[in-house]
Design a protein around this motif. Structure first.
Motif, mmCIF file in Angstrom:
data_model
loop_
_atom_site.group_PDB
_atom_site.id
_atom_site.type_symbol
_atom_site.label_atom_id
_atom_site.label_comp_id
_atom_site.label_asym_id
_atom_site.label_seq_id
_atom_site.Cartn_x
_atom_site.Cartn_y
_atom_site.Cartn_z
ATOM 1 N N ASN A 200 0.774 -1.245 0.000
ATOM 2 C CA ASN A 200 0.000 0.000 0.000
ATOM 3 C C ASN A 200 0.804 1.292 0.000
ATOM 4 O O ASN A 200 0.220 2.363 -0.180
ATOM 5 C CB ASN A 200 -0.924 0.015 1.225
ATOM 6 N N VAL A 201 2.117 1.219 0.187
ATOM 7 C CA VAL A 201 2.911 2.437 0.302
ATOM 8 C C VAL A 201 3.804 2.599 -0.921
ATOM 9 O O VAL A 201 4.345 1.617 -1.442
ATOM 10 C CB VAL A 201 3.764 2.409 1.594
ATOM 11 N N ASP A 202 3.952 3.822 -1.376
ATOM 12 C CA ASP A 202 4.794 4.123 -2.531
ATOM 13 C C ASP A 202 6.231 3.659 -2.296
ATOM 14 O O ASP A 202 6.726 3.668 -1.164
ATOM 15 C CB ASP A 202 4.781 5.644 -2.780
ATOM 16 N N ASP A 203 6.891 3.271 -3.389
ATOM 17 C CA ASP A 203 8.253 2.739 -3.288
ATOM 18 C C ASP A 203 9.239 3.738 -2.697
ATOM 19 O O ASP A 203 10.301 3.355 -2.203
ATOM 20 C CB ASP A 203 8.762 2.312 -4.677
ATOM 21 N N SER A 204 8.904 5.026 -2.749
ATOM 22 C CA SER A 204 9.819 6.049 -2.231
ATOM 23 C C SER A 204 9.744 6.182 -0.713
ATOM 24 O O SER A 204 10.550 6.881 -0.117
ATOM 25 C CB SER A 204 9.506 7.406 -2.864
ATOM 26 N N MET A 205 8.769 5.517 -0.098
ATOM 27 C CA MET A 205 8.597 5.623 1.351
ATOM 28 C C MET A 205 8.902 4.293 2.030
ATOM 29 O O MET A 205 8.510 3.232 1.540
ATOM 30 C CB MET A 205 7.171 6.065 1.704
ATOM 31 N N PHE A 206 9.612 4.384 3.153
ATOM 32 C CA PHE A 206 9.917 3.199 3.953
ATOM 33 C C PHE A 206 9.625 3.509 5.409
ATOM 34 O O PHE A 206 9.539 4.661 5.819
ATOM 35 C CB PHE A 206 11.387 2.806 3.787
ATOM 36 N N ILE A 207 9.497 2.456 6.192
ATOM 37 C CA ILE A 207 9.195 2.618 7.612
ATOM 38 C C ILE A 207 10.143 1.753 8.414
ATOM 39 O O ILE A 207 10.256 0.549 8.165
ATOM 40 C CB ILE A 207 7.742 2.210 7.923
ATOM 41 N N THR A 208 10.825 2.363 9.367
ATOM 42 C CA THR A 208 11.596 1.585 10.323
ATOM 43 C C THR A 208 10.744 1.416 11.576
ATOM 44 O O THR A 208 9.948 2.289 11.917
ATOM 45 C CB THR A 208 12.922 2.285 10.697
ATOM 46 N N MET A 209 10.898 0.289 12.226
ATOM 47 C CA MET A 209 10.088 0.046 13.425
ATOM 48 C C MET A 209 10.781 -0.922 14.371
ATOM 49 O O MET A 209 11.521 -1.803 13.922
ATOM 50 C CB MET A 209 8.708 -0.507 13.050
ATOM 51 N N MET A 210 10.544 -0.711 15.647
ATOM 52 C CA MET A 210 10.893 -1.719 16.648
ATOM 53 C C MET A 210 9.638 -1.967 17.476
ATOM 54 O O MET A 210 8.966 -1.017 17.886
ATOM 55 C CB MET A 210 12.049 -1.266 17.536
ATOM 56 N N TYR A 211 9.331 -3.247 17.664
ATOM 57 C CA TYR A 211 8.165 -3.596 18.469
ATOM 58 C C TYR A 211 8.587 -4.576 19.549
ATOM 59 O O TYR A 211 9.271 -5.566 19.273
ATOM 60 C CB TYR A 211 7.067 -4.216 17.611
ATOM 61 N N GLY A 212 8.189 -4.266 20.773
ATOM 62 C CA GLY A 212 8.513 -5.139 21.888
ATOM 63 C C GLY A 212 7.288 -5.463 22.720
ATOM 64 O O GLY A 212 6.351 -4.653 22.807
ATOM 65 N N TYR A 213 7.300 -6.640 23.310
ATOM 66 C CA TYR A 213 6.185 -7.044 24.165
ATOM 67 C C TYR A 213 6.727 -7.550 25.493
ATOM 68 O O TYR A 213 7.559 -8.478 25.525
ATOM 69 C CB TYR A 213 5.347 -8.139 23.496
ATOM 70 N N TYR A 214 6.257 -6.938 26.573
ATOM 71 C CA TYR A 214 6.668 -7.375 27.916
ATOM 72 C C TYR A 214 5.625 -8.347 28.452
ATOM 73 O O TYR A 214 4.449 -7.998 28.611
ATOM 74 C CB TYR A 214 6.809 -6.177 28.851
ATOM 75 N N ASN A 215 6.079 -9.563 28.742
ATOM 76 C CA ASN A 215 5.209 -10.596 29.286
ATOM 77 C C ASN A 215 5.315 -10.544 30.814
ATOM 78 O O ASN A 215 6.354 -10.863 31.383
ATOM 79 C CB ASN A 215 5.650 -11.970 28.766
ATOM 80 N N ARG A 216 4.238 -10.131 31.460
ATOM 81 C CA ARG A 216 4.301 -9.928 32.909
ATOM 82 C C ARG A 216 4.409 -11.244 33.673
ATOM 83 O O ARG A 216 4.857 -11.269 34.827
ATOM 84 C CB ARG A 216 3.085 -9.146 33.402
#
Length: 338
Positions: A200-216
């Motif tokens: 869905n996003v144009d080739d000129s755009m990118f997204i960096t991401m970090m996702y974390g989940y803390y398991n209590r």
């Protein structure tokens, strides 16, 4: 002749006559008001020069021929100036329209951000996210589950303005639409988001991401990264910072990309630092600050709550940059309490 032109000529003739006879301050003040009327009615400079010439010859019929001839030269100058002024007005109107659109997009973008911090009694959470301009390329999002734990995402959209805001909305709704089980698995979550972005996003755009989940239940922090700025892990027992790196391709490059999941166990007092490159790329003069300078600042305020920590670090870095942000700034701290 339009009525407005007729009224204008009558008013200006009176002002001109009074000025020629008395050179009064009042005449100059009234002339200033006439100039505002000219702008409102979009009367061009050459039109008004013609009006001035006509009224001047009526008031001073014996005016020297050379003076009259000089008005031909003035008209030529004003015609060129008038065209340039019209172009300026068109550009100004377009700029105002663009600013209005950006304002709408900025307001929309604010609604995409969490309106308050997660109220997790097992984690102390601090968040500061400040755009460098009206529109931000940084985004953060959390998934809160009282029974199981807390998920936290931080992203940087490579591209600014309205497209970034639209991309941000897509990420938010894609994350919200994922089944709860997938929201607990960082690698699976990034793989799903990657497919959405790639499609869905144009080739000129990118997204960096970090996702974390803390398991209590296990006190483990599971995390995966997609080309995002490494964070930090602080061990209270060792009183030491380590880099929180997670290798992975940025979102949107290849839909077949897979992401590795990492695990850190958090003891009481340990914390995780997530950040955008607007933090690590803060500048002092022409030089970027070092990453250990960031951890030194965090260490300076570790005795405070997580929110006070991020607030103080932001304030200190703003002072170092003479209170000017060059890039969007997002800093998040998750500290285990119990």
């Amino acid at each position: 002749m339009p009525l407005t032109d007729h009224k204008l000529q009558l008013s200006y003739k009176r002002i001109l006559k009074d000025f020629l006879e008395n050179q009064s301050e009042e005449s100059l003040y009234e002339a200033q008001k006439i100039s505002k009327f000219l702008l409102e009615q979009q009367i061009s400079p050459e039109e008004f020069v013609s009006i001035h010439f006509k009224l001047l010859t009526e008031l001073l019929p014996a005016i020297d021929k050379k003076v009259k001839d000089s008005f031909d030269l003035l008209l030529e100058v004003m015609m060129g100036y008038g065209l340039a002024y019209q172009e300026h007005q068109i550009l100004r109107n377009r700029q105002q329209e663009l600013e209005s659109e950006i304002e709408v997009a900025a307001n929309m973008q604010q609604t995409l951000m969490p309106q308050e911090k997660p109220n997790a009694n097992f984690l102390d959470v601090g968040v500061v996210s400040v755009p460098a301009k009206k529109m931000s390329g940084d985004y953060y999002h959390y998934v809160h589950d009282d029974n199981r734990g807390l998920g936290m995402a931080i992203a940087d959209i490579i591209g600014k303005g309205v497209p970034a805001a639209l991309c941000m909305s897509m990420i938010k709704y894609a994350m919200d639409s994922l089944p709860s089980e997938q929201q607990l698995q960082p690698s699976v979550l990034l793989e799903n988001l990657n497919r959405v972005v790639e499609q869905n996003v144009d080739d000129s755009m990118f997204i960096t991401m970090m996702y974390g989940y803390y398991n209590r239940t296990t006190s483990d922090f599971h995390y995966s990264g997609a080309g995002h700025e490494p964070g930090f892990f602080y061990s209270d027992e060792k009183d030491a910072f380590e880099e929180l790196r997670a290798k992975g391709l940025v979102l949107g490059v290849s839909r077949k990309t897979t992401y590795r999941e990492y695990i850190r166990h958090l003891n009481i007092g340990d914390f995780v630092v997530l950040l955008s490159d607007g933090v690590t790329e803060c500048r002092v003069g022409d030089d970027f600050i070092e990453r250990d300078e960031i951890t030194d600042l965090i260490r300076k305020y570790m005795h405070l709550s997580a929110q006070e920590m991020v607030d103080h670090v932001y304030d200190e870095l703003m002072k170092l940059q003479d209170f000017t942000l060059r890039d969007d700034f997002t800093l998040i701290i998750l500290r285990r309490k119990v």
